[in-house]
Enzyme design. Structure first.
Site, mmCIF file in Angstrom:
data_model
loop_
_atom_site.group_PDB
_atom_site.id
_atom_site.type_symbol
_atom_site.label_atom_id
_atom_site.label_comp_id
_atom_site.label_asym_id
_atom_site.label_seq_id
_atom_site.Cartn_x
_atom_site.Cartn_y
_atom_site.Cartn_z
ATOM 1 N N CYS A 1 -3.829 21.185 -75.851
ATOM 2 C CA CYS A 1 -4.489 19.966 -75.338
ATOM 3 C C CYS A 1 -4.136 19.729 -73.874
ATOM 4 O O CYS A 1 -4.998 19.385 -73.067
ATOM 5 C CB CYS A 1 -4.044 18.719 -76.099
ATOM 6 N N ASP A 2 -2.875 19.855 -73.527
ATOM 7 C CA ASP A 2 -2.410 19.339 -72.231
ATOM 8 C C ASP A 2 -1.939 20.405 -71.238
ATOM 9 O O ASP A 2 -1.642 20.074 -70.087
ATOM 10 C CB ASP A 2 -1.250 18.349 -72.470
ATOM 11 N N CYS B 1 1.425 19.159 -77.537
ATOM 12 C CA CYS B 1 0.257 20.020 -77.749
ATOM 13 C C CYS B 1 -0.093 20.783 -76.473
ATOM 14 O O CYS B 1 -0.725 20.233 -75.568
ATOM 15 C CB CYS B 1 -0.924 19.186 -78.222
#
Ligand code: NDP
Length: 318
Positions: free
Chosen positions: A142-143, A139
């Site tokens: 997300c990261d 992701c």
């Protein structure tokens, strides 16, 4: 053995399931949630969640899921560990849906909220699995931030990979994109976006041979699928964007799905093709796939379930 009767059964324990549980419990639907194999869902495999409103300092995924569980339990949700292994869904309004848990326990539910999510696909090679959480992520949204001004790579040639490569290019020093064929599957518009970024290098006919590093990602050994030539590059983050698989196997032949297995819901609602069965979160959404959007549809599912049960009760009384 007699089946236990449940008014509102929630299957799955990600942000969609817990939000549905909070709303359903507050509406006195006495929800019972079965968590599935991965209690807390995909967020438990994420590190910091910085994009969920209300957490100005960010929060780590597992902590957030524990808090959501506590909030759902505070209003009376019963959270049980277990996996729905078989379902027989009623076609009648007001009919009982039969569910088997862990291949043994029998339930019948007046309504069901399905929030079983989707699982990111991984390559499945040992070095990738070893470094999940140590620089291998599925992701970018997300990261990606953790790799600010660093060199990263992304695997995949679809719209997700193209979109995430562009996203990463805004944050990272350089992005290497590995596409296994000699062309991308992504739309032309997405490909154009990728190709117009100076800090993205697209490597066609290229696959991951090995992710390098012991505790954290230090590099990538790529292999040319035509010449079998290998090449090492230095990276600190590897993003896998080769698609998701919705967790809908037990609903096959019972609920309408698209050709990739995502549940189809009626427009602007969470209603599936069977009365009293609602779907929320990633199991019915392949486009947004965010915790906050999943939570939003979880809320919708609980409201739809509440209205459904009121309609059924009113019809019985009339
Ligand atoms: P897709 O299934 O469309 O693409 C997956 C990509 O990963 C393909 O390029 C595929 O290669 C590659 N791949 C699969 N397995 C491997 C493997 N083992 N090793 C290397 N590469 C692999 O998934 P997406 O997540 O990209 O998209 C899912 C859906 O969501 C699509 O319908 C897409 O259009 C949509 N979407 C739309 C967006 C938008 O419009 N903004 C954004 C994101 C997604 P190959 O082509 O060789 O099979």
């Amino acid at each position: 053995m007699e089946a236990e009767h449940i008014k509102c059964l929630i299957i799955g324990s990600g942000p969609a399931g817990y939000t549905a549980a909070i709303y359903a419990a507050r509406a006195d639907l006495k929800p019972v949630m079965y968590t599935g194999m991965e209690p807390g869902g995909q967020l438990t495999t994420t590190t910091e969640v910085d994009n969920f409103p209300g957490y100005p300092e960010g929060i780590d995924g597992p902590t957030m899921m524990v808090q959501l569980q506590q909030q759902a339990e505070r209003f009376g949700t019963e959270v049980r560990i277990g996996m729905a292994t078989q379902v027989t869904l009623s076609t009648e309004v007001g009919g009982m849906h039969k569910v088997t848990i862990d291949n043994e326990k029998q339930l019948e539910a007046s309504c069901i909220i399905i929030s079983t999510g989707a699982s990111a696909k991984y390559l499945g090679i040992p070095s990738e699995q070893k470094l999940r959480g140590g620089g291998v992520s599925a992701c970018a949204v997300c990261d990606g931030f953790f790799y600010k001004n660093q060199k990263v790579a992304i695997v995949g040639g679809g719209d997700t990979a193209a979109e995430e490569a562009t996203y990463l290019a805004n944050i990272c020093e350089h992005v290497t994109m590995l596409v296994r064929k000699d062309e991308m599957r992504a739309s032309k518009a997405m490909q154009h976006r990728v190709n117009s970024r100076k800090n993205i290098t697209v490597c066609y006919n290229t696959e991951v041979d090995e992710v390098l590093g012991e505790q954290v990602v230090e590099g990538l050994r790529m292999i040319d699928t035509q010449t079998k030539e290998k090449k090492d590059i230095e990276i600190t983050g590897l993003f896998i964007a080769i698609g998701h698989k919705p967790n809908t196997d037990i609903f096959k032949n019972q609920l309408e799905m698209d050709d990739t297995g995502y549940l189809i819901t009626a427009p602007k609602s969470t209603k599936t093709s069977k009365p009293g069965v609602f779907a929320s979160g990633d199991v019915q959404d392949k486009d947004y796939r965010q915790a906050i959007t999943a939570a939003g549809t979880g809320c919708m599912a609980a409201l739809d379930a509440e209205r459904y049960l009121v309609d059924v009760e009113t019809a019985v009384e009339a």
